[in-house]
Design an enzyme around this catalytic site. Structure first.
Site, short mmCIF file in Angstrom:
data_model
loop_
_atom_site.label_atom_id
_atom_site.label_comp_id
_atom_site.label_asym_id
_atom_site.label_seq_id
_atom_site.Cartn_x
_atom_site.Cartn_y
_atom_site.Cartn_z
NE ARG A 1 4.29 1.31 -13.38
CZ ARG A 1 3.95 2.35 -12.63
NH1 ARG A 1 4.86 3.02 -11.97
NH2 ARG A 1 2.69 2.71 -12.50
CE LYS B 1 -2.88 6.52 -9.05
NZ LYS B 1 -2.54 7.23 -7.81
CD GLU C 1 -0.74 12.56 -7.69
OE1 GLU C 1 -1.26 13.54 -8.22
OE2 GLU C 1 0.19 11.92 -8.22
P1 ATP Z 1 -0.41 5.38 -11.76
O1 ATP Z 1 0.55 5.58 -12.88
O2 ATP Z 1 -1.32 4.23 -11.96
O3 ATP Z 1 -1.11 6.63 -11.34
P2 ATP Z 1 1.37 5.93 -9.71
O4 ATP Z 1 2.68 5.28 -9.47
O5 ATP Z 1 1.38 7.30 -10.24
O6 ATP Z 1 0.50 4.96 -10.56
P3 ATP Z 1 0.85 6.51 -7.00
O7 ATP Z 1 -0.43 6.78 -6.31
O8 ATP Z 1 1.82 7.61 -7.13
O9 ATP Z 1 0.49 5.93 -8.43
O10 ATP Z 1 1.57 5.22 -6.42
C1 ATP Z 1 1.66 4.86 -5.06
C2 ATP Z 1 2.74 3.82 -4.92
O11 ATP Z 1 2.39 2.64 -5.66
C3 ATP Z 1 4.06 4.30 -5.47
O12 ATP Z 1 5.07 3.98 -4.53
C4 ATP Z 1 4.23 3.54 -6.75
O13 ATP Z 1 5.57 3.32 -7.03
C5 ATP Z 1 3.47 2.25 -6.46
N1 ATP Z 1 3.00 1.64 -7.71
C6 ATP Z 1 2.18 2.20 -8.62
N2 ATP Z 1 2.00 1.39 -9.66
C7 ATP Z 1 2.71 0.26 -9.41
C8 ATP Z 1 2.93 -0.97 -10.12
N3 ATP Z 1 2.38 -1.19 -11.30
N4 ATP Z 1 3.72 -1.91 -9.55
C9 ATP Z 1 4.26 -1.68 -8.34
N5 ATP Z 1 4.10 -0.56 -7.63
C10 ATP Z 1 3.34 0.42 -8.15
MG MG Z 2 1.52 9.15 -9.63
#
Ligand code: ATP
Ligand code: MG
Length: 553
Positions: free
Chosen positions: A266, A276, A40
């Site tokens: 994760r 984020k 995102e």
């Molecule tokens: P955040 O909570 O930091 O915003 P998010 O998962 O909401 O992380 P996205 O931009 O939606 O962020 O994530 C893009 C991709 O990265 C998704 O497929 C998510 O599952 C993966 N991802 C995010 N954080 C991790 C992590 N700590 N370990 C592995 N994969 C991750």
């Molecule tokens: Mg997200």
């Protein structure tokens, strides 16, 4: 992936690859392997995303498949060009190249059609309950939910109301579209989840065309299916959402074969925050210099701190792909960085907390050029010369007036080796009226010149130095962990995470370019900061220390 980055990477396997092998054997996807990385665009990517990037791109690469970059922009917020740019830069920096860039919002028409199709099949209904009421009706893990009084609206009424939602007749939250599944399902995600909501907001891509937007759980399987994704790799918290992913695709029946969601754990790393939302708070509150502050666990931050793409990919491979959440020691990441740098970067002499040394028996106007190897492990990296004369600087830590037990460095009366030069004996420490050491007086033994083959006697300590006349003043930012544990075991912001020091370096440091890495002899690895280093001022960030007690398994 760039050829030079591929070097040294082992072919690895994991439970995801085993699943793909099975699918390839059964011919489920005709041998195609098509993954995606779906951020995102609402912040900078962090080390957790790096794990996901490595997994998605290298899986596609391993099987000769494709990997898309897909911006998950189904939330109608303003697009931030800065985030989009940073995401692309970070992926490329890690050494990967997407096959296509897609925007989820480009599929809004198809998503709307899918919702209409579900209504027509009697599988979705417009609900008038408020968000709080929906929550109250949902039940708990122990108790089933209750049906909404609007659940049994006719298909025609649902079609009309959904159309009116789309036309903007209703305010935010006044109505929503829900999947008609099972309010008694043991999986709460299956208790008639909301799949479309009303949001009167301008979308960066579609402008004011829509005031209804699909929910993530409904949108994601459609995005995957539209792009022909075969294996939709996501993190473990979506495991309970998989039944809804499959339900949406099964009920539509539009695609054959359908993508499948596979979850992995994760990545969490000690002393790092991988969210984020939290990182944005650090930026907004001014606790850090920005998203690319070298203490930040963002990819931009660790790049600026001097970590290398090879080290990060090595780290992601070593931790493997797990099915259960856990936290990885930051020591492993640091180990990977050290392993990558140790045979690649040249050494320079830099003195911290400097003390001046005057060699009382050294000729006043003499300067010798001492030869030093650039990297002890790699003779091919050649040698450099370093000036040596009557006045030098040494590290504050290399002198003790009253030596501690087993202290073999400089103290009054002791003789030590000045690396690459001579043996020196400290004869006197000179103090000002406040008792602070102003300079040390030493004598040198001309017989002991480095490389002369002198074997007359041995000394226990070796220290480094820089020539005072030609020393270059540099700024060194010693970077600690962004997060520390307080006494209750809670992670909290480390106020001492950046300590700025003025140091003296050998003259060659003048040639350091922004982004260039060095080993500061006996101190650690450092990088000339990419933003702050200019021709006039050199600013370095600490990358990682030379040694650690951490032992990788
Ligand atoms: P955040 O909570 O930091 O915003 P998010 O998962 O909401 O992380 P996205 O931009 O939606 O962020 O994530 C893009 C991709 O990265 C998704 O497929 C998510 O599952 C993966 N991802 C995010 N954080 C991790 C992590 N700590 N370990 C592995 N994969 C991750
Ligand atoms: Mg997200």
């Amino acid at each position: 992936m760039a050829e030079e980055l591929k070097e040294g990477l082992k072919e690895t396997t994991n439970f995801i690859h085993q699943k793909i092998d099975e699918d390839n054997e059964s011919g489920k996807y005709g041998g195609n392997v098509h993954t995606r990385f779906p951020p995102e665009p609402n912040g900078y990517l962090h080390i957790g995303h790096a794990k996901s990037i490595c997994l998605n791109f290298s899986t596609a690469e391993k099987y000769g498949g494709k990997c898309n970059l897909r911006y998950d922009d189904t939330n109608p917020v303003k697009e931030d060009e800065e985030f989009v740019k940073s995401i692309e830069e970070d992926i490329k920096w890690l050494g990967f190249q997407w096959d296509n860039i897609f925007w989820a919002s480009d599929y809004f028409d198809q998503m709307y059609e899918a919702a209409v199709e579900l209504i027509k099949k009697g599988k979705a209904y417009v609900d008038d309950l408020s968000a709080e009421e929906i929550k109250a009706y949902r039940g708990t893990l122990k108790e089933p939910g209750k049906n909404s009084p609007y659940r049994d609206r006719s298909v025609d009424e649902n079609l009309r109301l959904f159309e009116e939602m789309k036309e903007g007749k209703y305010a935010d939250g006044e109505k929503c579209l829900r999947a008609k599944i099972d309010m008694a399902s043991p999986n709460i995600n299956m208790r008639d989840p909301v799949i479309y909501r009303i949001v009167h907001a301008t979308h960066h891509n579609t402008g004011d065309k829509w005031c209804i937007y699909p929910m993530y759980d409904f949108a994601h399987p459609l995005e995957d299916a539209i792009e022909g994704i075969t294996h939709s790799i996501c993190t473990l918290e979506f495991e309970d959402h998989r039944p809804l992913y499959d339900w949406s695709l099964n009920e539509l029946g539009w695609w054959d074969p359908q993508p499948q969601q596979i979850e992995f754990a994760r990545l969490n790393v000690t002393n790092m925050v991988v969210s984020k939302r939290y990182l944005k708070k650090f930026v907004d509150d001014g606790l850090v210099e920005g998203w690319d502050d070298p203490r930040m666990p963002t990819i931009a931050g660790i790049r600026r701190k001097g970590y290398t793409p090879a080290a990060i990919r090595d780290f992601c491979e070593r931790i493997g792909v797990a099915k259960a959440n856990s936290t990885v020691e930051i020591g492993l990441l640091e180990h990977c960085v050290r392993e990558d740098l140790k045979d690649k970067v040249p050494s320079r002499n830099v003195v911290f907390d400097p003390i001046k040394v005057v060699i009382t028996n050294y000729p006043d106007d003499q300067t010798e050029e001492m030869v030093m190897e650039n990297n002890r492990n790699v003779p091919e990296m050649g040698e450099r010369t370093v000036p040596f004369s009557k006045e030098l600087y040494i590290d504050g830590a290399d002198f003790m007036e009253v030596p501690a037990k087993k202290y073999f460095r400089l103290y009054p009366g002791n003789e030590v080796r000045f690396k690459g030069a001579y043996f020196l004996t400290c004869t006197e420490s000179v103090r000002d009226e406040d008792g602070n050491i102003v300079e040390l007086h030493c004598t040198y033994d001309p017989e002991t010149r480095s490389g002369s083959g002198f074997e007359g006697r041995k000394v226990k300590g070796t220290i480094h130095w820089v020539d005072a006349k030609t020393a270059v003043k540099i700024k060194v930012r010693e970077l600690g962990y962004l997060m520390n544990e307080d006494e209750n075991g809670e992670q909290q912001f480390n106020e001492d995470s950046m300590i700025v020091k003025e140091c003296y370096a050998e003259p060659l440091i003048e040639e350091a370019k922004a982004g260039e890495r060095f080993q500061f002899f006996r101190h650690g690895y450092y990088i000339a900061d990419s933003k702050l280093t200019t021709d006039d001022e050199k600013v370095f960030n600490s990358i990682v220390g030379l040694k650690s007690s951490y032992k990788p398994k």
